[in-house]
Design a protein around this motif. Structure first.
Motif, mmCIF file in Angstrom:
data_model
loop_
_atom_site.group_PDB
_atom_site.id
_atom_site.type_symbol
_atom_site.label_atom_id
_atom_site.label_comp_id
_atom_site.label_asym_id
_atom_site.label_seq_id
_atom_site.Cartn_x
_atom_site.Cartn_y
_atom_site.Cartn_z
ATOM 1 N N ASP A 100 0.791 -1.235 0.000
ATOM 2 C CA ASP A 100 0.000 0.000 0.000
ATOM 3 C C ASP A 100 0.822 1.283 0.000
ATOM 4 O OD1 ASP A 100 -2.480 -1.211 -0.105
ATOM 5 O OD2 ASP A 100 -2.705 -1.346 2.070
ATOM 6 N N THR A 102 3.176 4.524 -1.089
ATOM 7 C CA THR A 102 3.233 5.390 -2.262
ATOM 8 C C THR A 102 4.544 5.116 -3.012
ATOM 9 O OG1 THR A 102 4.383 7.183 -1.106
ATOM 10 C CG2 THR A 102 1.968 7.176 -1.017
ATOM 11 N N ALA A 103 4.632 5.607 -4.227
ATOM 12 C CA ALA A 103 5.849 5.423 -5.024
ATOM 13 C C ALA A 103 7.051 6.013 -4.305
ATOM 14 C CB ALA A 103 5.664 6.059 -6.395
ATOM 15 N N GLN A 105 7.441 6.510 -1.039
ATOM 16 C CA GLN A 105 7.751 5.710 0.156
ATOM 17 C C GLN A 105 8.505 4.440 -0.218
ATOM 18 O OE1 GLN A 105 3.793 5.247 1.679
ATOM 19 N NE2 GLN A 105 3.772 7.272 2.664
ATOM 20 N N GLY A 226 0.519 5.001 2.041
ATOM 21 C CA GLY A 226 -0.540 5.091 1.056
ATOM 22 C C GLY A 226 -1.097 6.485 0.879
ATOM 23 N N GLY A 227 -0.759 7.394 1.833
ATOM 24 C CA GLY A 227 -1.219 8.767 1.735
ATOM 25 C C GLY A 227 -2.673 8.982 2.091
#
Length: 381
Positions: A100, A102-103, A105, A226-227
């Motif tokens: 889950d 983000t790119a 992360q 995941g933001g």
């Protein structure tokens, strides 16, 4: 990624040799010192063990779960403390980001997790929230472009060595259920993050657990996994499905070792003028071990195949974890019985394994929680 048959066989053969030549000879010393030598950690990093499940694009091996469990079947024929050294990077510590994240992360953390340069821990359990994970009290309050975390996490594997914590915290104080929980990537060294003294445990000396305390720890909002707020509990549950199958494969590996040691001892030990392996009651214990071990292998392989095919395996993962963790406990108990007095004293290592495997029925969901997950899956279906 699924390995081709030849590559997988070569990798497993290499790991088998590493276990026999490097790990088994120091099992007793690791338990006595309560520490794994730095050289062994370095060799495990070189073998790629910290990045088994991390995608190749981030420097990991990117193994399918079917390949991962076969690797664990072999690697875990030694003290489970060795597996624990990299186990959180392979499973619960990294998979929240893999699934889950983000790119940004993923790009920031996964390459270092894959090499073992960074060790990750999974912070879910609390003093008053374990099996009832959705009742956790650790809070995360948004203040500008940072979240302020407060709370205590308990029994956190690899916490003393961790450079990164995947932390479950409540971002919605008005939602006391699972929907109010979010997941964060929190770097060690963040002001307000404190790791407690390592706990003394029944078994698995060399594997460290400790409390992790958050006191007004400021975490960048960009580190919300995941933001999106409110998705943390769902992330944790996704992570646990794979993690439970990983632990199941660990149980199979340890049980394999215990059975092999018991067979060897039964062939050598003589009573009443013959090897005790000739006695039918001893044979019955060996047969029971093999039967349960074979059943466990089949369960884990089937569930892993379904997982790789994209199926929802929450029920099957719980079945496997429940059966395999109970199975290895029974195998360890029979191993002590077959070894007799030798099984009770430290010299043979059987009593150490007997203590080591007890935790498998507790972490990543107790046997009773697995029963609840299975029953819930059945009644909902």
């Amino acid at each position: 990624m699924a390995l081709d048959a030849e590559t997988r066989a070569q990798f497993i053969e290499t790991l088998g040799r590493f276990v026999r030549e490097r790990l088994r000879p120091i099992e007793a010393k690791v338990a006595e010192d309560d520490a794994i030598p730095a050289q062994i950690i370095a060799e495990m990093r070189e073998l790629g063990l910290f990045g088994l499940s991390i995608p190749e694009e981030y420097g990991g091996l990117g193994l399918s779960l079917s390949d991962e469990i076969e690797v664990m079947f072999t690697f875990c024929q030694t003290s489970p403390a060795f597996r624990s050294a990299f186990g959180t990077n392979v499973g619960i510590g990294s998979q929240g980001l893999v699934i889950d994240g983000t790119a940004a992360q993923k790009a920031r953390y996964l390459p270092k997790l894959a090499t073992g340069e960074l060790v990750a821990s999974f912070c879910l359990t609390e003093p008053e929230a374990g099996s009832d994970a959705a009742s956790l009290k650790t809070s995360a309050r948004l203040d500008g472009d940072t979240y302020v975390l407060n709370g205590t996490k308990r029994y956190i594997t690899n916490a003393p060595h961790a450079g990164l914590f995947t932390v479950m915290a409540r971002t919605d104080a008005g939602n006391r259920g699972a929907g109010g929980i979010s997941a964060f990537a929190v770097e060690a060294g963040t002001p307000g993050v404190h790791v407690g003294k390592p706990d003394k445990k029944m078994g698995q000396q060399g594997a460290k657990i400790a409390d992790v305390i958050f006191e007004d720890a400021r975490v960048p909002a960009a580190n919300l996994i995941g933001g999106i707020e409110g998705k943390g509990f769902k992330t944790a549950m996704k992570v646990l499905d794979r993690g439970r199958l990983h632990i199941s494969s660990v149980c199979v590996g340890v049980a394999t070792r215990l059975l092999e040691d018991s067979i060897a001892y039964a062939r050598e030990r003589k009573q009443f003028g013959q090897a005790i392996s000739e006695f039918q009651l001893v044979q019955a214990m060996l047969a029971d071990c093999k039967t349960e071990l074979y059943a466990a292998q089949c369960m884990v392989r089937d569930a892993a195949r379904r997982f790789d095919a994209g199926e929802n395996v929450s029920t099957e993962a719980a079945c496997a974890k429940y059966f395999c963790s109970e199975m290895v406990g029974r195998v360890a108990d029979r191993a002590v019985q077959i070894h007799g007095g030798a099984g009770y004293v430290a010299d043979y290592g059987i009593e150490r394994f007997y203590r080591d495997v007890r935790i498998f029925r507790i972490y990543e969901g107790t046997s009773q929680i697995q029963q609840m997950v299975i029953a819930r899956g059945l009644t909902r279906a």
